[in-house]
Design a protein around this motif. Sequence first.
Motif, PDB file in Angstrom:
ATOM      1  N   ALA A  31      39.892   2.909  27.232  1.00  0.00           N
ATOM      2  CA  ALA A  31      41.003   3.823  27.502  1.00  0.00           C
ATOM      3  C   ALA A  31      41.739   3.430  28.776  1.00  0.00           C
ATOM      4  N   LEU A  32      41.023   2.789  29.706  1.00  0.00           N
ATOM      5  CA  LEU A  32      41.585   2.523  31.034  1.00  0.00           C
ATOM      6  C   LEU A  32      42.043   1.084  31.203  1.00  0.00           C
ATOM      7  N   MET A  33      41.970   0.297  30.147  1.00  0.00           N
ATOM      8  CA  MET A  33      42.337  -1.118  30.245  1.00  0.00           C
ATOM      9  C   MET A  33      43.737  -1.354  29.682  1.00  0.00           C
ATOM     10  N   THR A  34      44.303  -2.517  30.030  1.00  0.00           N
ATOM     11  CA  THR A  34      45.585  -2.885  29.426  1.00  0.00           C
ATOM     12  C   THR A  34      45.288  -3.642  28.124  1.00  0.00           C
ATOM     13  N   VAL A  35      46.306  -3.820  27.321  1.00  0.00           N
ATOM     14  CA  VAL A  35      46.106  -4.518  26.045  1.00  0.00           C
ATOM     15  C   VAL A  35      45.621  -5.966  26.246  1.00  0.00           C
ATOM     16  N   PRO A  36      46.237  -6.754  27.156  1.00  0.00           N
ATOM     17  CA  PRO A  36      45.689  -8.106  27.350  1.00  0.00           C
ATOM     18  C   PRO A  36      44.229  -8.090  27.819  1.00  0.00           C
ATOM     19  N   GLN A  37      43.875  -7.139  28.692  1.00  0.00           N
ATOM     20  CA  GLN A  37      42.476  -7.034  29.135  1.00  0.00           C
ATOM     21  C   GLN A  37      41.557  -6.751  27.951  1.00  0.00           C
ATOM     22  N   LEU A  38      42.010  -5.879  27.057  1.00  0.00           N
ATOM     23  CA  LEU A  38      41.204  -5.530  25.882  1.00  0.00           C
ATOM     24  C   LEU A  38      40.973  -6.741  24.992  1.00  0.00           C
ATOM     25  N   ILE A  39      42.061  -7.466  24.735  1.00  0.00           N
ATOM     26  CA  ILE A  39      41.955  -8.605  23.820  1.00  0.00           C
ATOM     27  C   ILE A  39      40.984  -9.639  24.398  1.00  0.00           C
ATOM     28  N   ARG A  40      41.103  -9.878  25.718  1.00  0.00           N
ATOM     29  CA  ARG A  40      40.208 -10.823  26.379  1.00  0.00           C
ATOM     30  C   ARG A  40      38.771 -10.310  26.329  1.00  0.00           C
ATOM     31  N   LYS A  41      38.612  -9.038  26.613  1.00  0.00           N
ATOM     32  CA  LYS A  41      37.269  -8.453  26.626  1.00  0.00           C
ATOM     33  C   LYS A  41      36.546  -8.687  25.303  1.00  0.00           C
ATOM     34  N   TYR A  42      37.300  -8.600  24.200  1.00  0.00           N
ATOM     35  CA  TYR A  42      36.646  -8.743  22.893  1.00  0.00           C
ATOM     36  C   TYR A  42      36.610 -10.192  22.411  1.00  0.00           C
ATOM     37  N   GLY A  43      36.812 -11.116  23.373  1.00  0.00           N
ATOM     38  CA  GLY A  43      36.512 -12.516  23.073  1.00  0.00           C
ATOM     39  C   GLY A  43      37.648 -13.307  22.458  1.00  0.00           C
ATOM     40  N   TYR A  44      38.863 -12.768  22.512  1.00  0.00           N
ATOM     41  CA  TYR A  44      39.997 -13.520  21.978  1.00  0.00           C
ATOM     42  C   TYR A  44      40.849 -14.035  23.125  1.00  0.00           C
ATOM     43  N   GLU A  45      41.469 -15.165  22.866  1.00  0.00           N
ATOM     44  CA  GLU A  45      42.411 -15.715  23.835  1.00  0.00           C
ATOM     45  C   GLU A  45      43.660 -14.835  23.783  1.00  0.00           C
ATOM     46  N   VAL A  46      44.347 -14.697  24.920  1.00  0.00           N
ATOM     47  CA  VAL A  46      45.594 -13.910  24.899  1.00  0.00           C
ATOM     48  C   VAL A  46      46.615 -14.546  25.831  1.00  0.00           C
ATOM     49  N   GLU A  47      47.851 -14.542  25.416  1.00  0.00           N
ATOM     50  CA  GLU A  47      48.938 -15.021  26.271  1.00  0.00           C
ATOM     51  C   GLU A  47      49.894 -13.860  26.528  1.00  0.00           C
ATOM     52  N   GLU A  48      50.475 -13.840  27.733  1.00  0.00           N
ATOM     53  CA  GLU A  48      51.430 -12.789  28.056  1.00  0.00           C
ATOM     54  C   GLU A  48      52.814 -13.403  28.191  1.00  0.00           C
ATOM     55  N   HIS A  49      53.762 -12.893  27.454  1.00  0.00           N
ATOM     56  CA  HIS A  49      55.119 -13.431  27.459  1.00  0.00           C
ATOM     57  C   HIS A  49      56.112 -12.367  27.879  1.00  0.00           C
ATOM     58  N   GLN A  50      57.236 -12.844  28.439  1.00  0.00           N
ATOM     59  CA  GLN A  50      58.317 -11.919  28.758  1.00  0.00           C
ATOM     60  C   GLN A  50      59.575 -12.388  28.030  1.00  0.00           C
ATOM     61  N   VAL A  51      60.187 -11.482  27.305  1.00  0.00           N
ATOM     62  CA  VAL A  51      61.320 -11.845  26.458  1.00  0.00           C
ATOM     63  C   VAL A  51      62.557 -11.102  26.938  1.00  0.00           C
ATOM     64  N   ARG A  52      63.632 -11.846  27.153  1.00  0.00           N
ATOM     65  CA  ARG A  52      64.881 -11.247  27.623  1.00  0.00           C
ATOM     66  C   ARG A  52      65.768 -10.921  26.432  1.00  0.00           C
ATOM     67  N   THR A  53      66.309  -9.694  26.426  1.00  0.00           N
ATOM     68  CA  THR A  53      67.237  -9.343  25.349  1.00  0.00           C
ATOM     69  C   THR A  53      68.661  -9.669  25.797  1.00  0.00           C
ATOM     70  N   ARG A 273      40.007   9.832  22.180  1.00  0.00           N
ATOM     71  CA  ARG A 273      40.044   9.824  23.650  1.00  0.00           C
ATOM     72  C   ARG A 273      40.556   8.480  24.166  1.00  0.00           C
ATOM     73  N   ILE A 274      40.076   7.404  23.562  1.00  0.00           N
ATOM     74  CA  ILE A 274      40.534   6.067  23.992  1.00  0.00           C
ATOM     75  C   ILE A 274      42.035   5.933  23.726  1.00  0.00           C
ATOM     76  N   PHE A 275      42.447   6.386  22.555  1.00  0.00           N
ATOM     77  CA  PHE A 275      43.869   6.339  22.187  1.00  0.00           C
ATOM     78  C   PHE A 275      44.728   7.048  23.241  1.00  0.00           C
ATOM     79  N   LEU A 276      44.259   8.194  23.709  1.00  0.00           N
ATOM     80  CA  LEU A 276      45.040   8.980  24.666  1.00  0.00           C
ATOM     81  C   LEU A 276      45.061   8.360  26.065  1.00  0.00           C
ATOM     82  N   GLY A 277      44.308   7.307  26.269  1.00  0.00           N
ATOM     83  CA  GLY A 277      44.459   6.513  27.487  1.00  0.00           C
ATOM     84  C   GLY A 277      45.641   5.553  27.372  1.00  0.00           C
TER      85      GLY A 277
END
Length: 405
Positions: A31-53, A273-277
């Motif tokens: 509940a208290l983690m960010t999405v990239p932290q979650l993905i890494r925690k569960y053993g997957y590689e993750v990349e963070e990108h920033q996209v300009r509109t 509960r996790i969802f509401l984080g």
Amino acid sequence: MAILWVVFLASGVLAWGGNQSRPFLVDEEDALMTVPQLIRKYGYEVEEHQVRTEDGYLLGMFRIPTRSTPRKQPVFMMHSLFSSCADWVLIGPKHGLAYLLAERGYDIWIGNARGTRYSRKHERISVNDPQFWDFTFHEIGFYDVPALVDYVLERTRARKVHYIGFSQGAMTVFIAFSQRPEVNEKIVQVQALSPAVYMNRSQSSVIRLLVSAAHKIAEALTAIGKYEILPHWEKQYYFFQRLCPAPAQLLCRLLIYNVVGANPEQLDVKMLRIFLGHFPAGASRKQILHYAQIIRDGIFRQYDYGDPVANRQAYGSSVVPLYNLSRAVAPVRTYFGYNDNVINYLNVLQLNRELPNLVGSYPVSDKRFSHIDFILANNVREVLYAEVVKNVGIAEREFVLSLET
Ligand SMILES: *[C@@H]1O[C@H](CO)[C@@H](O)[C@H](O)[C@H]1NC(C)=O
Ligand SMILES: *[C@@H]1O[C@H](CO)[C@@H](O)[C@H](O)[C@H]1NC(C)=O
Ligand SMILES: *[C@@H]1O[C@H](CO)[C@@H](O)[C@H](O)[C@H]1NC(C)=O
């Protein structure tokens, strides 16, 4: 009205059961983690990108890079209103749709709409400036979806992407198709989970109440200078726990059941509960008003400024333009739940009739499937994601065949 409330409360009490079976491989701390932290925690590689509109918003998009041989078309996923890309990973590995597709060798890209937790930046405009919040789901469909899809194509050098959207994330691709028909050519197939296009048959008395009060609420928000609605907030997990302590939990659940539809057997309390984080993750005041309009009017069209002069200024005509669904020529599959209080199944059938290239439409076999069940239900993998994953595979094979001929 009062009678309706009594009936809904009574039906909620009867439906009260709860399910703590916890089939998910998740922890309370998620509940208290960010999405990239979650993905890494569960053993997957993750990349963070920033996209300009085109209009200068800087959107966060995350990738679970998967390189299969032979290479498959990437999968792009778009989340629902008030949510974020957490929609696709919260229930953890072996269940979350992003992980299920990553396991099958798809390169996964999960986008975030402007104004949400991971997309609160603009080149020039501060997030505290009311101008930042002058958008609705129209701009998400017109700017964000095309920018995110183009970015995925550029980075992967793929020809097309598979598009999966839930609720608002399914609606915004139809706005993109309608306003920029060339987007059709970039999509292998759209899988629209409970698409929020027609919404006037919403069965929730709470939603109806909010829609009827929308303009009063909006005026009050303007008066106090608030243009952002329900932003993500670091302490929200604790806040919701305090708001819904054990004795009051029943009321909180009844409220949730009223809004999304009651399916207590499939709602894991810990998962909620996790969802509401992670939820809510922010939206704009104008976006909510636009929802109130399409729910009230049952018409899928642009934002109504409510006065002919302002509409003429915005659209060159006092008539608010419709989104033209006959321009959605990419293949589409829709999915719906019979107990979805936000998007009534009849509204999905109505959308189906207007789609020129509908290749399939799937009622979820669990007759009690609600709106929130599309991302949180204990049985979501079995009754929904298995079909979605299978259909990504079918579309991928057809795409490969079409290249060979
Ligand atoms: C809880 O959910 C599980 C998994 O969907 C199901 O097998 C079980 O019967 C449910 N239990 C109750 C008490 O509803
Ligand atoms: C919803 O809108 C459609 C037109 O889009 C209309 O035919 C239908 O009667 C409306 N239903 C309700 C319950 O308002
Ligand atoms: C909708 O789009 C189709 C296909 O481009 C076009 O033929 C039709 O005239 C459009 N309808 C409206 C009302 O603009």
